[in-house]
Scaffold this active site. Structure first.
Site, PDB file in Angstrom:
ATOM      1  N   ASP A  19       0.856  -1.167   0.000  1.00 54.29           N
ATOM      2  CA  ASP A  19       0.000   0.000   0.000  1.00 54.29           C
ATOM      3  C   ASP A  19       0.906   1.236   0.000  1.00 54.29           C
ATOM      4  O   ASP A  19       2.078   1.170   0.363  1.00 54.29           O
ATOM      5  CB  ASP A  19      -0.932  -0.012   1.231  1.00 54.29           C
ATOM      6  CG  ASP A  19      -2.120   0.921   1.052  1.00 54.29           C
ATOM      7  OD1 ASP A  19      -3.016   0.912   1.907  1.00 54.29           O
ATOM      8  OD2 ASP A  19      -2.130   1.686   0.060  1.00 54.29           O
ATOM      9  N   ASP A  29      -7.678  -7.513   0.990  1.00 58.44           N
ATOM     10  CA  ASP A  29      -6.678  -7.612   2.063  1.00 58.44           C
ATOM     11  C   ASP A  29      -7.336  -7.145   3.347  1.00 58.44           C
ATOM     12  O   ASP A  29      -8.194  -6.245   3.316  1.00 58.44           O
ATOM     13  CB  ASP A  29      -5.452  -6.730   1.770  1.00 58.44           C
ATOM     14  CG  ASP A  29      -5.672  -5.305   2.281  1.00 58.44           C
ATOM     15  OD1 ASP A  29      -6.268  -4.502   1.533  1.00 58.44           O
ATOM     16  OD2 ASP A  29      -5.281  -5.017   3.437  1.00 58.44           O
ATOM     17  N   GLY A  81      -0.794   6.446   2.244  1.00 56.41           N
ATOM     18  CA  GLY A  81      -1.726   7.537   2.529  1.00 56.41           C
ATOM     19  C   GLY A  81      -2.718   7.196   3.618  1.00 56.41           C
ATOM     20  O   GLY A  81      -2.955   7.964   4.546  1.00 56.41           O
TER      21      GLY A  81
HETATM   22  N1  LIG Z   1      -9.247  -6.070  12.775  1.00 57.53           N
HETATM   23  C1  LIG Z   1      -9.397  -5.271  11.993  1.00 57.53           C
HETATM   24  C2  LIG Z   1      -9.595  -4.274  11.003  1.00 57.53           C
HETATM   25  C3  LIG Z   1      -8.918  -3.044  11.081  1.00 57.53           C
HETATM   26  C4  LIG Z   1      -9.145  -2.074  10.106  1.00 57.53           C
HETATM   27  C5  LIG Z   1     -10.032  -2.333   9.076  1.00 57.53           C
HETATM   28  C6  LIG Z   1     -10.331  -1.284   8.089  1.00 57.53           C
HETATM   29  C7  LIG Z   1      -9.424  -1.379   6.894  1.00 57.53           C
HETATM   30  N2  LIG Z   1     -10.015  -0.510   5.923  1.00 57.53           N
HETATM   31  C8  LIG Z   1      -9.340   0.056   4.936  1.00 57.53           C
HETATM   32  N3  LIG Z   1      -8.019  -0.136   4.717  1.00 57.53           N
HETATM   33  C9  LIG Z   1      -7.730   0.686   3.660  1.00 57.53           C
HETATM   34  C10 LIG Z   1      -6.521   0.971   3.027  1.00 57.53           C
HETATM   35  C11 LIG Z   1      -6.531   1.945   2.006  1.00 57.53           C
HETATM   36  N4  LIG Z   1      -5.341   2.269   1.387  1.00 57.53           N
HETATM   37  C12 LIG Z   1      -5.327   3.259   0.466  1.00 57.53           C
HETATM   38  N5  LIG Z   1      -4.159   3.609  -0.114  1.00 57.53           N
HETATM   39  N6  LIG Z   1      -6.468   3.921   0.099  1.00 57.53           N
HETATM   40  C13 LIG Z   1      -7.671   3.621   0.604  1.00 57.53           C
HETATM   41  O1  LIG Z   1      -8.673   4.267   0.219  1.00 57.53           O
HETATM   42  C14 LIG Z   1      -7.729   2.597   1.623  1.00 57.53           C
HETATM   43  C15 LIG Z   1      -8.935   2.285   2.235  1.00 57.53           C
HETATM   44  C16 LIG Z   1      -8.922   1.335   3.259  1.00 57.53           C
HETATM   45  N7  LIG Z   1      -9.911   0.912   4.066  1.00 57.53           N
HETATM   46  C17 LIG Z   1     -10.699  -3.546   8.979  1.00 57.53           C
HETATM   47  C18 LIG Z   1     -10.469  -4.523   9.952  1.00 57.53           C
END
Ligand SMILES: N#Cc1ccc(CCNc2nc3cc4nc(N)[nH]c(=O)c4cc3[nH]2)cc1
Length: 372
Positions: free
Chosen positions: A92, A266, A95
């Site tokens: 990743d 992921d 950001g």
């Molecule tokens: N246990 C546990 C646990 C902890 C956190 C999460 C939420 C993960 N959600 C999430 N990761 C992301 C990474 C991301 N990376 C980038 N570069 N951009 C994203 O919009 C993005 C959105 C995301 N949304 C889900 C489960």
């Protein structure tokens, strides 16, 4: 000649079965990517991660740039040699982690400056520096730098972050400089607004990427909002490129994402839940901290293909969790990752056989019936 290519092998409704070929091996999709945030999938040997069925794992620019540092990893031969995982790695761009972990963040058109959550040192991430770091790590699939905002949000804020992310996508693509031995994915933003999501997808397609991630989800919105956004945005994405839903999720999120045309997922959830005593099985999730297990001699799932689900009693797993023994984190991390791979492998086979709807119904029925 591009050395990372996607082949669409079968479809069943919106669901897709494909394969990504890379110089370090193939990735069968739908794929779940275990998260190895700081160069390790917590509590797992790399070969154990592979034995669960994982073709690829995820690393994080934010964590690795802070510790041990991208230039240091490069001088040690890159992330694959550093952690001795010789199959594909997706990184990743940093950001999301900056916005969720770092202190004193300052976001400008140029990029984001921040203080490390570890030691307070000052750092800057720009689209160009993020591409440089991911290239130093020698990652196989790298992500543009983007701005992900939490939901719910004002439309103006969603629009601002989406438009900035498209400008950063352009700069990321330029900095990527058409490297042939790795892929660059764009990230669709736009919150929960269909028009903004459509503009983001169109903007990224006109720039052109090796794959398209759906970002800005799993940020606090209800599952039905995530699914509605997927219904609206995946049809806007090229069919001949992988689609990656970032940060997702629990098994029912993943099943619903596959039914809506997503190829890659992921999430830290299976490993983090394992460290907290939660085991994922064919019949749903079981909280092994609960005292009701303390005399239960039954194995977790005697019909599981995973020996670790048959080998020990629930009472023993409960004991390991309650005493916070290290083996508890190890065993439950492996059990959960193996279940996630069992689920995605089952989807691949079902799509190939044209029976994805039946497979999804059988899977949900088993979760609902769960005698845990
Ligand atoms: N246990 C546990 C646990 C902890 C956190 C999460 C939420 C993960 N959600 C999430 N990761 C992301 C990474 C991301 N990376 C980038 N570069 N951009 C994203 O919009 C993005 C959105 C995301 N949304 C889900 C489960």
């Amino acid at each position: 000649m591009k050395q990372v290519t996607f082949s669409l092998l079968a479809t069943d409704g919106m669901a897709r079965h494909g394969r990504i070929d890379t110089p370090r091996g193939e990735i069968n999709t739908p794929a779940f990517m275990p998260v190895g945030t700081a160069g390790t999938v917590k509590a797992m040997y790399p070969e154990q991660v592979r034995e669960t069925g994982a073709d690829i794992l995820l690393g994080n620019t934010y964590h690795l740039m802070l510790r041990p540092g991208a230039e240091r990893v490069a001088s040690l031969g890159g992330l694959h040699d550093f952690m001795d995982w010789q199959r594909p790695i997706l990184t990743d761009s940093g950001g999301f982690q900056v916005m969720s972990l770092a202190k004193l963040r300052k976001l400008t058109e140029k990029g984001v400056t921040f203080k490390s959550h570890i030691d307070g040192s000052s750092h800057e991430l720009t689209p160009e520096r993020s591409i440089e770091i991911q290239t130093l790590l020698d990652s196989d699939i790298i992500m543009q730098l983007d701005e992900c905002i939490a939901l719910p949000a004002e439309r103006k804020e969603m629009e601002r972050a989406m438009e900035l992310s498209i400008r950063w996508a352009d700069r990321s693509k330029a900095a990527f400089d058409n490297q042939q031995n790795r892929a660059l994915f764009g990230i669709v933003q736009g919150g929960d607004d269909a028009e903004l999501r459509g503009r983001s997808a169109a903007g990224l397609k006109s720039i052109g990427f090796d794959g398209y991630a759906v970002g800005g989800l799993a940020v606090g919105e209800p599952q039905e909002v995530m699914f509605r956004v997927l219904n609206e945005v995946t049809p806007e994405l090229p069919t001949d490129r992988p689609r990656y839903l970032m940060g997702v999720g629990k098994p029912d999120d993943i099943l619903g994402g596959i039914e809506r045309g997503i190829d890659m997922f992921d999430c830290v959830h299976p490993t983090r839940a394992g460290r907290h005593g939660h085991a994922y099985t064919r019949f749903g999730v079981i909280n092994l901290k609960n005292a009701r297990h303390k005399d239960d001699h039954r194995p977790l799932d005697e019909a599981s293909p995973n020996p670790n689900c048959r080998r020990w009693s629930r009472a023993y797993l409960h004991h390991l969790v309650r005493t916070e023994e290290i083996l508890g984190a190890m065993v439950l991390s492996q059990i959960n990752l193996a279940y996630y791979q069992e689920l995605t492998a089952g989807c691949r086979a079902a799509i190939e056989a044209g029976r994805m709807n039946d497979f999804a119904a059988e899977t949900r029925a088993a979760w609902a019936a769960g005698d845990l």
